[in-house]
Design a protein around this motif. Structure first.
Motif, PDB file in Angstrom:
ATOM      1  N   PHE A 298       0.830  -1.204   0.000  1.00  0.00           N
ATOM      2  CA  PHE A 298       0.000   0.000   0.000  1.00  0.00           C
ATOM      3  C   PHE A 298       0.867   1.259   0.000  1.00  0.00           C
ATOM      4  N   LEU A 299       1.868   1.301   0.884  1.00  0.00           N
ATOM      5  CA  LEU A 299       2.735   2.476   0.958  1.00  0.00           C
ATOM      6  C   LEU A 299       3.513   2.680  -0.332  1.00  0.00           C
ATOM      7  N   GLY A 300       3.960   1.604  -0.945  1.00  0.00           N
ATOM      8  CA  GLY A 300       4.654   1.709  -2.229  1.00  0.00           C
ATOM      9  C   GLY A 300       3.769   2.359  -3.277  1.00  0.00           C
ATOM     10  N   GLU A 301       2.505   1.962  -3.311  1.00  0.00           N
ATOM     11  CA  GLU A 301       1.561   2.564  -4.257  1.00  0.00           C
ATOM     12  C   GLU A 301       1.381   4.052  -3.973  1.00  0.00           C
ATOM     13  N   GLN A 302       1.255   4.400  -2.698  1.00  0.00           N
ATOM     14  CA  GLN A 302       1.085   5.804  -2.325  1.00  0.00           C
ATOM     15  C   GLN A 302       2.307   6.639  -2.730  1.00  0.00           C
ATOM     16  N   ILE A 303       3.482   6.114  -2.455  1.00  0.00           N
ATOM     17  CA  ILE A 303       4.719   6.838  -2.757  1.00  0.00           C
ATOM     18  C   ILE A 303       4.918   6.963  -4.261  1.00  0.00           C
ATOM     19  N   ARG A 304       4.604   5.911  -5.009  1.00  0.00           N
ATOM     20  CA  ARG A 304       4.711   5.992  -6.474  1.00  0.00           C
ATOM     21  C   ARG A 304       3.771   7.057  -7.031  1.00  0.00           C
ATOM     22  N   ARG A 305       2.583   7.161  -6.457  1.00  0.00           N
ATOM     23  CA  ARG A 305       1.618   8.170  -6.903  1.00  0.00           C
ATOM     24  C   ARG A 305       2.185   9.578  -6.676  1.00  0.00           C
ATOM     25  N   VAL A 306       2.755   9.811  -5.508  1.00  0.00           N
ATOM     26  CA  VAL A 306       3.349  11.114  -5.203  1.00  0.00           C
ATOM     27  C   VAL A 306       4.552  11.375  -6.107  1.00  0.00           C
ATOM     28  N   ALA A 307       5.367  10.358  -6.328  1.00  0.00           N
ATOM     29  CA  ALA A 307       6.559  10.523  -7.168  1.00  0.00           C
ATOM     30  C   ALA A 307       6.178  10.890  -8.605  1.00  0.00           C
ATOM     31  N   ARG A 308       5.135  10.248  -9.116  1.00  0.00           N
ATOM     32  CA  ARG A 308       4.684  10.594 -10.473  1.00  0.00           C
ATOM     33  C   ARG A 308       4.227  12.047 -10.528  1.00  0.00           C
ATOM     34  N   LYS A 309       3.511  12.468  -9.483  1.00  0.00           N
ATOM     35  CA  LYS A 309       2.968  13.822  -9.446  1.00  0.00           C
ATOM     36  C   LYS A 309       4.088  14.861  -9.335  1.00  0.00           C
ATOM     37  N   GLU A 310       5.061  14.585  -8.468  1.00  0.00           N
ATOM     38  CA  GLU A 310       6.113  15.553  -8.219  1.00  0.00           C
ATOM     39  C   GLU A 310       7.350  15.340  -9.078  1.00  0.00           C
ATOM     40  N   GLY A 311       7.380  14.255  -9.811  1.00  0.00           N
ATOM     41  CA  GLY A 311       8.551  13.930 -10.616  1.00  0.00           C
ATOM     42  C   GLY A 311       8.902  14.978 -11.650  1.00  0.00           C
ATOM     43  N   GLU A 312       7.904  15.519 -12.308  1.00  0.00           N
ATOM     44  CA  GLU A 312       8.151  16.508 -13.345  1.00  0.00           C
ATOM     45  C   GLU A 312       8.827  17.758 -12.775  1.00  0.00           C
ATOM     46  N   ALA A 313       8.373  18.219 -11.626  1.00  0.00           N
ATOM     47  CA  ALA A 313       8.981  19.396 -10.999  1.00  0.00           C
ATOM     48  C   ALA A 313      10.414  19.099 -10.578  1.00  0.00           C
ATOM     49  N   ALA A 314      10.670  17.899 -10.101  1.00  0.00           N
ATOM     50  CA  ALA A 314      12.030  17.526  -9.696  1.00  0.00           C
ATOM     51  C   ALA A 314      12.953  17.503 -10.905  1.00  0.00           C
ATOM     52  N   VAL A 315      12.478  16.988 -12.023  1.00  0.00           N
ATOM     53  CA  VAL A 315      13.285  16.967 -13.251  1.00  0.00           C
ATOM     54  C   VAL A 315      13.575  18.394 -13.694  1.00  0.00           C
ATOM     55  N   ASP A 316      12.585  19.263 -13.644  1.00  0.00           N
ATOM     56  CA  ASP A 316      12.802  20.664 -14.021  1.00  0.00           C
ATOM     57  C   ASP A 316      13.871  21.313 -13.147  1.00  0.00           C
ATOM     58  N   ARG A 317      13.851  21.014 -11.838  1.00  0.00           N
ATOM     59  CA  ARG A 317      14.872  21.589 -10.939  1.00  0.00           C
ATOM     60  C   ARG A 317      16.263  21.098 -11.302  1.00  0.00           C
ATOM     61  N   ILE A 318      16.387  19.829 -11.638  1.00  0.00           N
ATOM     62  CA  ILE A 318      17.689  19.271 -12.010  1.00  0.00           C
ATOM     63  C   ILE A 318      18.185  19.899 -13.310  1.00  0.00           C
ATOM     64  N   VAL A 319      17.296  20.041 -14.271  1.00  0.00           N
ATOM     65  CA  VAL A 319      17.675  20.678 -15.548  1.00  0.00           C
ATOM     66  C   VAL A 319      18.085  22.126 -15.309  1.00  0.00           C
TER      67      VAL A 319
END
Length: 159
Positions: free
Chosen positions: A77-98
């Motif tokens: 369950f926690l893995g699913e929750q964390i993956r959902r958050v990671a997908r949502k916030e992943g784009e912003a994290a990539v933008d920060r790295i770029v």
């Protein structure tokens, strides 16, 4: 599940057993090894006694096999929750790295997360409900099921 997943399951279950049934700690390793060899045995055979080869009266009070099964479900369950958050916030994290790679790191610090994300109260409530439901499904007495669910939540909230 992988060896790393099994290690997570046993770590979380052990923390819960330490709180909910510390008298079972001497048997925890043997119980967890038996469970990990065949996780479905607890549900398929319909009883904790057959999982370990103990008599019904001895196994009826064991929290450990149930804690291992519940910990596995909670971690999925926690893995699913964390993956959902990671997908949502992943784009912003990539933008920060770029931005940092391009030399635009002036506001990257302000956007960087403060540290590891903690579980929300809502997620902890969901974990408790999941743990309680699973423990009762595995025929753990109500009082022990409540204690196990609270112990799992406590372990996660203080991790």
């Amino acid at each position: 599940m992988s060896a790393a997943d099994d290690a997570r399951v046993t770590t979380l279950a052990r923390a819960a057993v330490e709180r909910a049934a510390p008298e079972e700690l001497p048997l925890f390793r043997a119980t967890s090894e038996a469970y990990l060899r065949d996780p479905s045995a607890l549900e398929q055979r319909g009883g904790k006694d057959e999982l370990l080869g103990f008599g019904v009266e001895a196994a009826a009070v064991l929290v450990t096999p149930v804690a291992l099964s519940v910990a596995r479900d909670v971690l999925v369950f926690l893995g699913e929750q964390i993956r959902r958050v990671a997908r949502k916030e992943g784009e912003a994290a990539v933008d920060r790295i770029v931005d940092r790679a391009a030399g635009r790191d002036d506001d990257a610090e302000a956007q960087a997360p403060d540290g590891p994300a903690e579980l929300t109260d809502e997620q902890l409530e969901q974990v408790r409900a999941l743990a309680l439901e699973k423990a009762k499904l595995l025929k753990l007495p109500d009082a022990k099921a409540e204690l196990l669910a609270d112990s799992l939540v406590g372990s996660l909230a203080t991790a």
